[in-house]
Every structure is written in C-alpha cells, then in structure tokens.
Design a protein around this motif. Structure first.
Motif: not given
Length: 549
Positions: A73-74, A141, A284-286, A307, A310
C-alpha cells in the motif's frame, strides 16, 4: 504484468536501477556516491506473498540515519540530503524483503551506483562498493520548511515551529490558588524507572538543555528500529490491558513520520512496528487526527486530521480481531477537521470542535459544533444540544466520566487561548459551563488529558501560544476543584503528546481471575516548541497520583 522488483533512483538525473528481483537475492546493500543528494526507492510488479521491504539509510559508522518500509500500500519512499544533518559521506542503503518464498534466495548483493551518464539506457550496477540513500518527501509532503504560515493559519501549525509572536490569553475569573502537591520520586539515572514511575525509550533532555531531534542509533547495520521515532500530534489508543496502538504523527522539520504505526506491549514496555501487521488500506500519515477504541466491537476508529495542505474527514476502522483496515463510505456531512476531540459513548463517536479549512485567502476556521458518527448505520448526524455550548476551539481535551459526562477543557481559536471548562450531560444532551475552584491550569491547547477515576481526570503540559508547558493538574468533578501536582518524571515541557491510562496486572501486565488491575498512566512523545521532539515513554502509577491529593 511484469515480475516483482525493487528499484532505486539515485540523484535527480539518475535512471531507475534494479536492486532486487523476484528470483534473486532478498537483501542488498548499496553505497551512495558523495555526488548523490536524493534517493527514491520503489517497487514494481505484483507483491504476491511478500509483506514488506525494509530500508535503512546508514552512516559511516553503520548507524541508521533514517528507516523506511515499502508495503503493498506504500510502494515508494524518497529521501533528500538536506533533511538529515548526519547524511555526509560514506552512506549505505540496505534493503531486505520480508515474506514470500525466500528458500531459493541468493546471498546478499553488495552494489555500487555508477555515476550518471546522459544515455537513454539504464546504467547497471557495478558489483562492489556501497550506496547511500535518503528520504525525500512526496510533492504533498515537501515545501513546508519554506512555507510562510499566515496568522489565520496558525491553527494548523506545529507547536515546535519557532514563533516569537505573543498570543493573548483568556482566563476564567474567580479562581483561587491552592497548594502544589509533589508526586513521586526522581527517576533513577541507571534504570530510568522506580516504583512511582519511569521512562522507557529515548528520554528528553532536562528542561534547560536543547538537543537535536533524530532517531536513536541502533547498534548494528541490520538492526531494525526498536521504538517509534520522535513525534508530536500522534494518537495512542489502548485496546486491552497489555496493548496500545500508536498511529501517525509529525517529527523534526515538519516531516511526517515514516514509521506511522506501532504496537506497545505493556508487559515489558516494548514496541513493535505494526504498519504491516494489518491488511487493507491503511490511513495516510497525518497529525491532529483522533483514534478511539470501541471495547464492544474491538475496533479502532480513526477520524480526520491534516497533512500539510491536505485535510481529512475520512473514517478508517481497524478491526483488532482480524487486524484488517477498512475505510467507511459514510452518509451525512462532516467537514474536514483536525485537532478536534473525539469521545466514544455507547458505540458512537462524539466529535467536537476542531480546525477546518476555508478557501484561500481566508484563514482556517474553528468549529463549535458537535457531530456524531453511528458506525452501525455509517452515518454522520447533528444532535440537538441545549445549554451553554463552548465557543469555537481546537486543540482542546475531552474526557468521558462515569459514562455519562464529557468534560471539555481549554483549546484555542487564534489568537485566543482558553482555560475554561464545559460539561456535556450525555443523558440530557445539555452543555453547561463549569465553575471551578482551586488553582486552574493556565490557558493552553494541545495538552494531554486522561481519566484517573470515576471522579478525577488529569491535564498535563500543552502550548500557550508562546511556550510548551510542563505543569500538571487534577480535576475533581465532585467538588469542581483543581489541584496542581508535581510530576518529576514529566518535568520537560511538551505539547502534542499522548496520555492514556491502562490497567496492568501486578506482575508485568498479567492478571489472575478476580484480581484488580494496577492502573498506570503512560505518556508518549510530544514536542517542546524549541525544535525538539520526543520518543520517550514515561509511566506513573495512578495510585501514586491519587494518593498525592
């Protein structure tokens, strides 16, 4: 579809070069030339039974500079030299595959990057020499270090960003002073723990010291990261007496954590990287999100957060029995929110306040609304609420007491910081302002809070608009009074940290039938608004806290 492979791009002009293949070695080390300042790692082709590809960027002493992981997934990671102060020369990239059929895997490859030549064909690897690698943020990012934050956008700003602007505060009148209570003994220098409390992992410096925030070095080149990287804005969610799940967060230089999910075992206070333990689409990282656990369905609900530019209003569910992620397609409307509060009550999520984005050039706004999410119907709705409702705010805390009341404290709505208290009666769905006695906490946001008993909860640390805080207070709902307590183990100012209470057994988390658990306060991470981020885990016995009152 082609076969599985792991590829690297070294430098902005370098072509993709194959590092690992489906029928070759499961491990490779690459030496990166001094002329290379960017590295991209990605996979191509079907993953099959493979779980992940571990990646380490090591310095000349074979200590990890940064660590990453490719998963189904990443599938892409990137590094840039400017992100890491220790990326100089003699950097080595080590990658290894986990899962799949490794019985026929060839020995480890030792590779080197050839200097780029302007040809249309990919340049193959030379058989010797090692290469280096650095992680670069994706397009969404990046650019944050150069981004100018407008006054109206400070709601979504990391409290560790340097700011000299004074933020006015709003205090509640008529609060008397009370004596400060000292709790616990000093943490020993050798073992970092004692009967009252202790620290596990990287401990922050003394309040007067300033150190660089970077991942702790591990003893060998192949050693995996054994604890979470330093961060703030994460969530730590207990799921049983021995386990808590860490999700998300942001570290130094406003970089989002590349190790976003960990499992904490309270039996021995050890960490296990958990990003690849669960199947399904991971969030998703947040930062600024919430994660709450429903003990009836054994599921964690992750909502909202942000993020960079976002914003999220999605709901992700982790089933802790099947260890599978799912994303909810909910009905009803809820805005993207960050730094809100989320409380679990009778299987529903009560989301209050938070920051939401507005179209440019308008500043981000704060909400004063209460939203409820019903997981059974997958629907958001607005409840009918009466009484004196809190003003719009974010970065506040909310504690569920006696499964009947939600106590809301503090927060801010730029440029005003609060230290007021509101109570929501969940039976009447009525808000009321709480008039308190004793010395109340100063106005703050991004503080930590935890329920200690049926009548008491703790407030610790936070950010007042100028500085991170280190003080701690206990509120008694029966007397509506505040008492300040001293926590020697938590003397370093921090904000955006996580505080939870867990019932652990008398002997390393094990409990016999009929035996009552020992409730323990656990504090993880956060930042000090001076550029330092923490990855320490501190424990304090709740009994010691209550006995100090």
């Amino acid at each position: 579809m082609g076969e599985f492979g792991v590829f690297g791009v070294f430098g902005v002009n370098g072509p993709p070069q194959k590092l690992l293949s489906a029928d070759g070695s499961c491990r490779a080390s690459v030496a990166i030339p001094a002329s290379v300042h960017q590295v991209v790692l990605f996979s191509s082709g079907p993953w099959g039974d493979r779980i992940c590809v571990n990646a380490e960027l090591n310095d000349a002493d074979r200590f990890p500079i940064t660590i990453g992981k490719l998963t189904p997934y990443n599938k892409c990671l990137s590094w840039e030299q400017w992100e890491e102060e220790t990326w100089t020369n003699s950097i080595t990239l080590t990658i290894s595959i986990e899962g799949g059929d490794l019985s026929k895997a060839e020995p480890e490859l030792i590779l080197a990057v050839k200097e780029y030549t302007p040809k249309d064909v990919a340049v193959p690897f030379a058989p010797r020499d090692l290469n280096k690698r650095k992680r670069e943020q994706s397009s969404e990012d990046g650019d944050d270090d150069d981004k100018v934050v407008k006054t109206g956008e400070e709601e979504n700003m990391c409290p560790n960003g340097a700011r000299e602007k004074t933020t006015p505060v709003r205090k509640v009148k008529g609060q008397a002073k009370s004596s400060k209570r000292l709790l616990g003994s000093k943490v020993g220098a050798d073992n970092g723990a004692d009967e009252a409390g202790g620290a596990v992992g990287r401990t922050p410096p003394q309040a007067t010291a300033k150190t660089k925030s970077r991942q702790a070095k591990t003893p060998t080149q192949t050693a995996p990261l054994i604890s979470p990287s330093a961060r703030w804005g994460q969530t730590l969610c207990p799921i049983n007496a021995q386990t808590a799940i860490l999700i998300g967060g942001q570290g130094a230089r406003m970089q989002f954590c590349k190790d976003p999910m960990w499992k904490l075992c309270t039996e021995d206070m050890s960490w296990m990287a958990a990003e690849t333990l669960a199947e399904g689409p991971t969030p998703e990282t947040r930062i600024g999100h919430t994660a709450v656990f429903d003990p009836d369905s054994k599921r964690i609900f992750v909502f909202g957060g942000s993020k960079n530019k976002k914003w999220f209003n999605d709901v992700h569910i982790l089933d802790t029995q099947t260890w599978r992620w799912s994303m909810v397609e909910a009905q009803g409307k809820v805005p993207p929110l960050a730094y809100h509060s989320c409380s679990m009550f009778r299987g529903e999520l009560f989301v209050l306040g938070g920051v939401f984005p507005r179209p440019n050039p308008e500043p981000d706004g704060c909400s004063d609304l209460l939203y409820i999410f019903d997981p059974q119907l997958s629907i958001w709705y607005h409840p009918i609420v009466t009484g004196d409702t809190p003003s719009p705010r974010s970065g506040h805390s909310a504690c569920v007491i006696q499964q009947r009341y939600i106590y809301v404290f503090g927060g801010w709505d730029t440029p005003v910081c609060y230290n007021d208290m509101y109570m929501l009666d969940l039976g009447l769905m009525e808000f009321s302002a709480v008039k308190t006695t004793g010395k109340a906490p100063s106005p703050r946001s991004w503080h930590g809070s935890a329920v200690l008993s049926d009548a008491k909860f703790l407030i610790h640390g936070g950010y007042n608009g100028n500085n991170a805080l280190s003080d701690a207070f206990i509120f008694d709902i029966e007397t509506n009074s505040w008492t300040e307590v001293a926590l020697p183990h938590l003397s370093v100012p921090r904000a955006g940290h996580s505080i939870i209470t867990m019932e652990t057994g008398s002997h390393h988390g094990f409990r016999e039938e009929g035996e009552s658990g020992r409730k323990t306060l656990l504090v993880f991470g956060g930042g000090d608004n001076e550029g330092n981020f923490y990855s320490d885990l501190t424990t304090v016995a709740v009994e010691e806290l209550l006995d100090a009152l």
